[in-house]
Design an enzyme around this catalytic site. Structure first.
Site, PDB file in Angstrom:
ATOM      1  N   ALA A  66      17.839  -1.800  -1.055  1.00  0.00           N
ATOM      2  CA  ALA A  66      17.605  -3.444  -0.852  1.00  0.00           C
ATOM      3  C   ALA A  66      17.539  -3.728   0.520  1.00  0.00           C
ATOM      4  CB  ALA A  66      18.779  -4.012  -1.640  1.00  0.00           C
ATOM      5  N   GLY A 112      18.695   0.814  -3.575  1.00  0.00           N
ATOM      6  CA  GLY A 112      17.953   0.066  -4.585  1.00  0.00           C
ATOM      7  C   GLY A 112      16.883   1.013  -5.019  1.00  0.00           C
ATOM      8  N   GLU A 115      17.555   3.409  -7.274  1.00  0.00           N
ATOM      9  CA  GLU A 115      17.792   2.679  -8.550  1.00  0.00           C
ATOM     10  C   GLU A 115      16.615   2.600  -9.302  1.00  0.00           C
ATOM     11  OE1 GLU A 115      20.725   0.120  -6.234  1.00  0.00           O
ATOM     12  OE2 GLU A 115      22.193   0.557  -7.780  1.00  0.00           O
ATOM     13  N   GLU A 135      25.589   3.049  -0.293  1.00  0.00           N
ATOM     14  CA  GLU A 135      26.145   1.689  -0.240  1.00  0.00           C
ATOM     15  C   GLU A 135      27.380   1.480   0.198  1.00  0.00           C
ATOM     16  OE1 GLU A 135      24.098   2.650  -2.978  1.00  0.00           O
ATOM     17  OE2 GLU A 135      22.754   1.079  -3.459  1.00  0.00           O
TER      18      GLU A 135
HETATM   19  N1  COA Z   1      16.733  -2.741   4.587  1.00  0.00           N
HETATM   20  C1  COA Z   1      16.119  -3.736   5.656  1.00  0.00           C
HETATM   21  N2  COA Z   1      15.388  -3.053   6.533  1.00  0.00           N
HETATM   22  C2  COA Z   1      15.262  -1.610   6.442  1.00  0.00           C
HETATM   23  C3  COA Z   1      16.022  -0.938   5.294  1.00  0.00           C
HETATM   24  C4  COA Z   1      16.745  -1.388   4.286  1.00  0.00           C
HETATM   25  N3  COA Z   1      17.092  -0.962   3.545  1.00  0.00           N
HETATM   26  N4  COA Z   1      15.688   0.528   5.703  1.00  0.00           N
HETATM   27  C5  COA Z   1      14.929   0.703   6.723  1.00  0.00           C
HETATM   28  N5  COA Z   1      14.677  -0.633   7.271  1.00  0.00           N
HETATM   29  C6  COA Z   1      13.830  -1.097   8.277  1.00  0.00           C
HETATM   30  C7  COA Z   1      14.531  -0.716   9.812  1.00  0.00           C
HETATM   31  O1  COA Z   1      15.412  -1.737   9.857  1.00  0.00           O
HETATM   32  C8  COA Z   1      13.459  -0.688  10.514  1.00  0.00           C
HETATM   33  O2  COA Z   1      13.186  -2.050  10.713  1.00  0.00           O
HETATM   34  P1  COA Z   1      12.691  -2.531  12.551  1.00  0.00           P
HETATM   35  O3  COA Z   1      11.616  -1.455  13.022  1.00  0.00           O
HETATM   36  O4  COA Z   1      12.341  -3.767  12.512  1.00  0.00           O
HETATM   37  O5  COA Z   1      14.147  -2.119  13.289  1.00  0.00           O
HETATM   38  C9  COA Z   1      12.544   0.054   9.919  1.00  0.00           C
HETATM   39  O6  COA Z   1      12.763  -0.265   8.403  1.00  0.00           O
HETATM   40  C10 COA Z   1      12.278   1.397   9.947  1.00  0.00           C
HETATM   41  O7  COA Z   1      13.592   2.234   9.702  1.00  0.00           O
HETATM   42  P2  COA Z   1      14.454   3.103  10.960  1.00  0.00           P
HETATM   43  O8  COA Z   1      15.798   2.680  10.538  1.00  0.00           O
HETATM   44  O9  COA Z   1      14.049   2.524  12.264  1.00  0.00           O
HETATM   45  O10 COA Z   1      13.827   4.532  10.515  1.00  0.00           O
HETATM   46  P3  COA Z   1      14.781   5.751  10.559  1.00  0.00           P
HETATM   47  O11 COA Z   1      13.600   6.940  10.512  1.00  0.00           O
HETATM   48  O12 COA Z   1      15.442   6.058  11.956  1.00  0.00           O
HETATM   49  O13 COA Z   1      15.795   5.884   9.611  1.00  0.00           O
HETATM   50  C11 COA Z   1      16.493   5.573   7.196  1.00  0.00           C
HETATM   51  C12 COA Z   1      15.148   6.027   8.421  1.00  0.00           C
HETATM   52  C13 COA Z   1      15.920   5.381   5.948  1.00  0.00           C
HETATM   53  C14 COA Z   1      17.578   6.774   7.156  1.00  0.00           C
HETATM   54  C15 COA Z   1      17.198   4.255   7.816  1.00  0.00           C
HETATM   55  O14 COA Z   1      16.170   3.175   7.950  1.00  0.00           O
HETATM   56  C16 COA Z   1      18.173   3.650   6.853  1.00  0.00           C
HETATM   57  O15 COA Z   1      19.259   4.347   6.656  1.00  0.00           O
HETATM   58  N6  COA Z   1      17.891   2.765   6.053  1.00  0.00           N
HETATM   59  C17 COA Z   1      18.893   1.976   5.332  1.00  0.00           C
HETATM   60  C18 COA Z   1      19.261   2.796   3.806  1.00  0.00           C
HETATM   61  C19 COA Z   1      20.320   2.308   3.054  1.00  0.00           C
HETATM   62  O16 COA Z   1      21.432   2.077   3.444  1.00  0.00           O
HETATM   63  N7  COA Z   1      19.808   1.685   1.732  1.00  0.00           N
HETATM   64  C20 COA Z   1      20.734   1.005   0.956  1.00  0.00           C
HETATM   65  C21 COA Z   1      20.897  -0.216   1.122  1.00  0.00           C
HETATM   66  S1  COA Z   1      21.940  -1.050   0.032  1.00  0.00           S
END
Ligand code: COA
Length: 260
Positions: A66, A112, A115, A135
């Protein structure tokens, strides 16, 4: 219909629905959930759609969760509403969809995103996937059905370990956990998903729809799945597909199901 955050296209009876926010790793904001709901509702009504395949755009993510930026300032009431509306409009809607829905997981499927994949009827993965429900690392719990569907698929202890550690698993472990049915190279994922969809489409889609309902009844405490099965089995005898399927067998030819 024009979408901002997804793409939806129909190819040979297969509706490919792509979450398309690659710069945000296809994170699900409310608008994306609304558009996915709209695309699925259209697919439900469109007789030309036989199977739906869900995937993410780009080669990095299916859906990375999400949209954290969107909900970071939400109140308790807004959080509750976010989960309730999402479950109703998208996740339960997909799980109870009358046509087969296949998730083709092409990269990160987190929160999400996992999910969403778990709401689909089954999952295929490319070899680079990373799956998890992180989460609790954000001070949250899964809100789109993850606490219910993950234990149904992988068992309670594995689900709790994944949820508590917030760690990601790779394709091999997901296969071992039965979280995905098949793992293929990323470049082959969509053609593999289309091949499975084409196999499904050779069968009676009316019967498949009845089977989805009966299998889902197993997970609904309000229903007796055996009774739902008996009802569905009986109802099948009144369909044109049953007449065609049995006649074709007896005439030693391939059936040509009218889908009614
Ligand atoms: N919500 C909003 N934005 C997200 C996102 C999410 N769940 N997951 C990734 N993004 C965005 C990042 O903020 C970033 O945006 P920016 O370039 O404007 O800063 C872009 O997507 C790329 O992500 P980034 O984190 O830079 O890539 P990465 O390769 O370093 O890491 C992940 C990849 C997937 C490990 C990391 O993005 C992450 O942990 N995301 C969240 C996962 C999460 O907790 N999901 C559950 C949400 S309830």
């Amino acid at each position: 219909m024009r979408y901002q955050n997804i793409k939806s296209e129909l190819r040979e009876g297969i509706n490919l629905v792509v979450v398309d926010r690659p710069k945000k790793l296809n994170a699900l904001n409310r608008e994306t959930i609304e558009e996915l709901h709209q695309a699925m509702a259209d697919a439900e009504l469109n007789d030309e759609v036989k199977v739906v395949i869900l995937t993410g755009s780009g080669d990095r993510a299916f859906v990375a969760g999400a949209d954290i930026a969107e909900f970071s300032q939400y109140t308790e009431e807004e959080g509750r509403e976010l989960a309730a509306e999402g479950q109703r409009k998208l996740f339960d809607f997909i799980a109870n969809f009358s046509k087969p829905v296949i998730a083709a997981i092409n990269g990160y499927a987190l929160g999400g995103g996992l999910e969403l994949a778990m709401a689909a009827h089954f999952r295929l993965a490319s070899d680079n996937v990373k799956l998890g429900l992180p989460e609790v690392s954000l001070g949250l719990i899964p809100g789109y059905g993850g606490t219910q569907r993950l234990p149904q698929i992988v068992g309670k202890a594995r689900a709790l370990e994944l949820i508590m550690t917030a760690e990601m698993i790779d394709a091999n472990q997901a296969l071992q956990y039965h979280l995905v049915n098949h793992v293929v190279a990323q470049e082959d994922l969509l053609s593999f998903a289309f091949d499975i969809a084409r196999k499904i489409m050779k069968n009676s889609l009316v019967a498949i729809s009845t089977a989805i309902k009966a299998v889902n009844a197993n997970y609904d405490p309000q229903l007796n799945g055996y009774e739902v099965e008996i009802e569905g089995f009986g109802a099948s005898f009144a369909t044109q597909d049953f007449k065609e399927g049995t006649t074709a067998f007896l005439e030693k030819r391939k059936p040509n199901f009218p889908g009614k």
